[in-house]
Design a protein around this motif. Structure first.
Motif, PDB file in Angstrom:
ATOM      1  N   LEU A 160       0.994  -1.469  -0.080  1.00  0.00           N
ATOM      2  CA  LEU A 160      -0.443   0.002  -0.178  1.00  0.00           C
ATOM      3  C   LEU A 160       0.519   1.217   0.268  1.00  0.00           C
ATOM      4  O   LEU A 160       1.118   1.979  -0.697  1.00  0.00           O
ATOM      5  N   ARG A 161       2.020   1.612   0.931  1.00  0.00           N
ATOM      6  CA  ARG A 161       2.797   2.456   0.914  1.00  0.00           C
ATOM      7  C   ARG A 161       3.383   2.876  -0.418  1.00  0.00           C
ATOM      8  O   ARG A 161       4.061   3.517  -0.764  1.00  0.00           O
ATOM      9  N   LYS A 162       3.513   1.705  -1.218  1.00  0.00           N
ATOM     10  CA  LYS A 162       4.496   1.731  -2.850  1.00  0.00           C
ATOM     11  C   LYS A 162       2.980   2.114  -3.809  1.00  0.00           C
ATOM     12  O   LYS A 162       3.317   3.447  -3.988  1.00  0.00           O
ATOM     13  N   LEU A 163       2.097   1.974  -4.046  1.00  0.00           N
ATOM     14  CA  LEU A 163       0.937   2.127  -4.506  1.00  0.00           C
ATOM     15  C   LEU A 163       0.749   3.426  -4.065  1.00  0.00           C
ATOM     16  O   LEU A 163       1.118   4.620  -5.196  1.00  0.00           O
ATOM     17  N   LEU A 164       1.401   3.725  -3.004  1.00  0.00           N
ATOM     18  CA  LEU A 164       1.084   5.783  -2.427  1.00  0.00           C
ATOM     19  C   LEU A 164       1.897   6.543  -3.165  1.00  0.00           C
ATOM     20  O   LEU A 164       1.870   7.270  -3.610  1.00  0.00           O
ATOM     21  N   GLU A 165       3.605   5.589  -3.204  1.00  0.00           N
ATOM     22  CA  GLU A 165       4.358   6.308  -3.962  1.00  0.00           C
ATOM     23  C   GLU A 165       4.428   6.781  -5.517  1.00  0.00           C
ATOM     24  O   GLU A 165       4.397   7.538  -5.918  1.00  0.00           O
ATOM     25  N   ALA A 166       3.323   5.449  -6.113  1.00  0.00           N
ATOM     26  CA  ALA A 166       3.274   5.554  -7.223  1.00  0.00           C
ATOM     27  C   ALA A 166       1.968   6.473  -7.436  1.00  0.00           C
ATOM     28  O   ALA A 166       2.336   7.034  -8.496  1.00  0.00           O
ATOM     29  N   ARG A 167       0.665   7.062  -6.643  1.00  0.00           N
ATOM     30  CA  ARG A 167       0.236   7.980  -6.845  1.00  0.00           C
ATOM     31  C   ARG A 167       0.635   8.715  -6.515  1.00  0.00           C
ATOM     32  O   ARG A 167       0.364  10.061  -7.778  1.00  0.00           O
ATOM     33  N   ASP A 168       1.266   9.539  -5.773  1.00  0.00           N
ATOM     34  CA  ASP A 168       1.943  10.826  -6.333  1.00  0.00           C
ATOM     35  C   ASP A 168       3.374  10.512  -7.124  1.00  0.00           C
ATOM     36  O   ASP A 168       3.129  11.880  -7.641  1.00  0.00           O
ATOM     37  N   CYS A 169       3.750   9.828  -7.948  1.00  0.00           N
ATOM     38  CA  CYS A 169       4.785  10.075  -8.731  1.00  0.00           C
ATOM     39  C   CYS A 169       3.394  10.202 -10.121  1.00  0.00           C
ATOM     40  O   CYS A 169       3.866  10.993 -10.955  1.00  0.00           O
ATOM     41  N   MET A 170       2.702   9.472 -10.486  1.00  0.00           N
ATOM     42  CA  MET A 170       1.682  10.224 -12.041  1.00  0.00           C
ATOM     43  C   MET A 170       0.896  11.940 -10.759  1.00  0.00           C
ATOM     44  O   MET A 170       0.873  12.548 -11.926  1.00  0.00           O
ATOM     45  N   MET A 171       0.500  11.911  -9.679  1.00  0.00           N
ATOM     46  CA  MET A 171       0.475  13.321  -9.635  1.00  0.00           C
ATOM     47  C   MET A 171       1.818  14.972 -10.087  1.00  0.00           C
ATOM     48  O   MET A 171       1.315  15.414 -10.559  1.00  0.00           O
ATOM     49  N   ARG A 172       2.674  13.914 -10.005  1.00  0.00           N
ATOM     50  CA  ARG A 172       3.957  14.591 -10.740  1.00  0.00           C
ATOM     51  C   ARG A 172       3.848  14.894 -11.894  1.00  0.00           C
ATOM     52  O   ARG A 172       4.300  15.522 -11.571  1.00  0.00           O
ATOM     53  N   ALA A 173       3.454  13.758 -12.041  1.00  0.00           N
ATOM     54  CA  ALA A 173       3.384  13.891 -14.258  1.00  0.00           C
ATOM     55  C   ALA A 173       2.446  14.765 -14.354  1.00  0.00           C
ATOM     56  O   ALA A 173       3.230  15.442 -15.215  1.00  0.00           O
ATOM     57  N   PHE A 174       2.102  15.094 -13.842  1.00  0.00           N
ATOM     58  CA  PHE A 174       0.544  15.574 -14.500  1.00  0.00           C
ATOM     59  C   PHE A 174       1.131  17.433 -14.124  1.00  0.00           C
ATOM     60  O   PHE A 174       1.114  18.488 -14.553  1.00  0.00           O
ATOM     61  N   ASP A 175       1.866  17.968 -13.028  1.00  0.00           N
ATOM     62  CA  ASP A 175       2.657  18.860 -12.573  1.00  0.00           C
ATOM     63  C   ASP A 175       3.963  18.968 -14.008  1.00  0.00           C
ATOM     64  O   ASP A 175       3.347  20.182 -14.637  1.00  0.00           O
TER      65      ASP A 175
END
Length: 82
Positions: free
Chosen positions: A53-68
């Motif tokens: 779950l922690r790694k999935l949260l990290e993946a979510r953060d990466c996707m949000m930064r990609a949009f940024d």
């Protein structure tokens, strides 16, 4: 219903369940939130699930930064064109 360990519950709070926005950014976050929910319901509780779950949260953060990054690049491109 099984009890969700506090460590997992804290991670799940970072994933949206619903959103009023209909953008790629929030659709991606909602998909990852759905994945987190499904994993919590189907994978046995324990250290490895929490790490997943922690790694999935990290993946979510990466996707949000990609949009940024995409948004910043688009803004910079528009500024250069003016």
């Amino acid at each position: 219903m099984t009890e969700i360990p506090e460590a997992d519950a804290q991670l799940l709070r970072h994933f949206p369940v619903v959103s009023q926005e209909d953008s790629g950014r929030y659709r991606a976050a909602l998909l990852l939130g759905a994945a987190a929910d499904a994993l919590t319901k189907n994978v046995p509780a324990g250290t490895e699930r929490t790490v997943g779950l922690r790694k999935l949260l990290e993946a979510r953060d990466c996707m949000m930064r990609a949009f940024d990054d995409e948004s910043a690049a688009h803004t910079a491109k528009q500024g250069a064109a003016s």
